[in-house]
Design a protein around this motif. Structure first.
Motif, PDB file in Angstrom:
ATOM      1  N   UNK A 138       0.799  -1.234   0.000  1.00 11.63           N
ATOM      2  CA  UNK A 138       0.000   0.000   0.000  1.00 11.63           C
ATOM      3  C   UNK A 138       0.828   1.279   0.000  1.00 11.63           C
ATOM      4  N   UNK A 139       2.058   1.237   0.559  1.00 13.98           N
ATOM      5  CA  UNK A 139       2.891   2.439   0.537  1.00 13.98           C
ATOM      6  C   UNK A 139       3.677   2.580  -0.766  1.00 13.98           C
ATOM      7  N   UNK A 140       3.573   1.577  -1.646  1.00 11.16           N
ATOM      8  CA  UNK A 140       4.216   1.651  -2.946  1.00 11.16           C
ATOM      9  C   UNK A 140       5.705   1.377  -2.941  1.00 11.16           C
ATOM     10  N   UNK A 141       6.271   1.010  -1.810  1.00 19.37           N
ATOM     11  CA  UNK A 141       7.717   0.803  -1.735  1.00 19.37           C
ATOM     12  C   UNK A 141       8.151  -0.581  -2.189  1.00 19.37           C
ATOM     13  N   UNK A 142       7.273  -1.557  -2.029  1.00 22.65           N
ATOM     14  CA  UNK A 142       7.613  -2.942  -2.388  1.00 22.65           C
ATOM     15  C   UNK A 142       6.657  -3.466  -3.439  1.00 22.65           C
ATOM     16  N   UNK A 143       7.179  -4.384  -4.262  1.00 23.65           N
ATOM     17  CA  UNK A 143       6.371  -5.096  -5.237  1.00 23.65           C
ATOM     18  C   UNK A 143       6.555  -6.588  -4.991  1.00 23.65           C
ATOM     19  N   UNK A 144       5.430  -7.297  -4.827  1.00 21.95           N
ATOM     20  CA  UNK A 144       5.470  -8.735  -4.609  1.00 21.95           C
ATOM     21  C   UNK A 144       5.078  -9.442  -5.901  1.00 21.95           C
ATOM     22  N   UNK A 145       5.855 -10.482  -6.259  1.00 21.09           N
ATOM     23  CA  UNK A 145       5.613 -11.218  -7.495  1.00 21.09           C
ATOM     24  C   UNK A 145       5.512 -12.706  -7.191  1.00 21.09           C
ATOM     25  N   UNK A 160      15.899  -3.817  -6.652  1.00 24.41           N
ATOM     26  CA  UNK A 160      16.664  -4.888  -6.004  1.00 24.41           C
ATOM     27  C   UNK A 160      15.724  -5.902  -5.364  1.00 24.41           C
ATOM     28  N   UNK A 161      16.049  -7.194  -5.519  1.00 25.50           N
ATOM     29  CA  UNK A 161      15.262  -8.229  -4.859  1.00 25.50           C
ATOM     30  C   UNK A 161      15.593  -8.238  -3.375  1.00 25.50           C
ATOM     31  N   UNK A 162      14.565  -8.163  -2.536  1.00 26.87           N
ATOM     32  CA  UNK A 162      14.772  -8.098  -1.093  1.00 26.87           C
ATOM     33  C   UNK A 162      14.711  -9.471  -0.433  1.00 26.87           C
TER      34      UNK A 162
END
Length: 245
Positions: free
Chosen positions: A170-177, A193-195
């Motif tokens: 929701x904060x737009x900082x992360x993308x989950x795939x 970068x992959x976290x």
């Protein structure tokens, strides 16, 4: 006996003026373009079926919004194209983005690459701020595109099979795939970068992040719905969907 009328005056009295002709032509053009758009839409709808119809309408809307805004544009045409684009977006645009698209402030002239990526993709999601879009491609990658410029920002590569689902935090900082390679990967949107990686031992079908950003919900091909903590990917709940009535 009627008075003789000069030839020039007679022609002027019997035919419309140059001004009237130009005005009539402009009115006809304003009417004709929306009709052409409607006819094209009708042809598309009758030629194609299913989700392809939406895609063709989106292409038509983008072709209109690619052109710089001009005072000569038919009234309402850009508004129509923007509404079509917004209606078919997985996440609706915010009011500012809609206003920028309709006014021509957002330039879609280089958005052809995004359309091409979407053609070959399996999942699309728009960022919470409406500024970017993530697209899963058949090349097992995830591409992030800037909606204002239509340029690709990142191409995220590490999956070994098709990416099936995407979700922004929701904060737009992360993308989950989520992928058919049995994993969910978290990406840093700012750096590409992959976290972290979560191994589920089953292909991922869908995923979602809660509004409070504390939990990640994943549906897998083995008919499970699993809930994880986003802080450490700890499993919180495991539901066997076949048991739900």
């Amino acid at each position: 006996m009627p008075e003789d009328i000069p030839e020039d005056e007679g022609e002027a009295a019997s035919s419309p003026s140059k001004f009237d002709v130009e005005r009539l032509a402009k009115v006809l053009s304003l009417v004709a373009i929306p009709i052409v758009v409607a006819v094209l839409g009708w042809m598309i709808q009758n030629r194609l079926g299913g989700e392809n119809i939406k895609l063709e309408y989106v292409k038509l809307a983008v072709s209109i919004l690619q052109k710089p805004s001009s005072p000569d544009d038919p009234s309402g045409l850009r508004d129509w194209a923007t509404d079509i684009l917004n209606q078919n977006s997985p996440v609706k645009f915010n009011e500012k983005t809609i206003s920028q698209l309709k006014s021509g402030e957002i330039n879609l002239s280089t958005l052809k690459g995004l359309i091409a990526a979407t053609n070959n993709g399996s999942s699309v999601t728009v960022s919470p701020d409406g500024k970017s879009v993530a697209v899963a491609t058949t090349r097992n990658t995830v591409e992030i595109w800037d909606l204002a410029t239509g340029r690709q920002v990142f191409s995220l590569r590490s999956n070994t099979n098709l990416v099936t689902s995407l979700a922004y935090s929701p904060d737009g900082r992360s993308l989950y795939a989520g992928s058919q390679d049995d994993t969910v990967r978290e990406w840093d949107v700012a750096t590409g970068r992959e976290l972290r990686m979560l191994d589920l031992n089953a292909p991922v079908l869908a995923l979602a992040v809660s509004n409070d950003q504390k939990t990640l919900v994943v549906r897998t091909a083995d008919s499970h719905l699993r809930v994880y903590s986003t802080s450490n990917f700890q499993l919180l709940t495991d539901i066997k969907l076949e048991s739900v009535k």
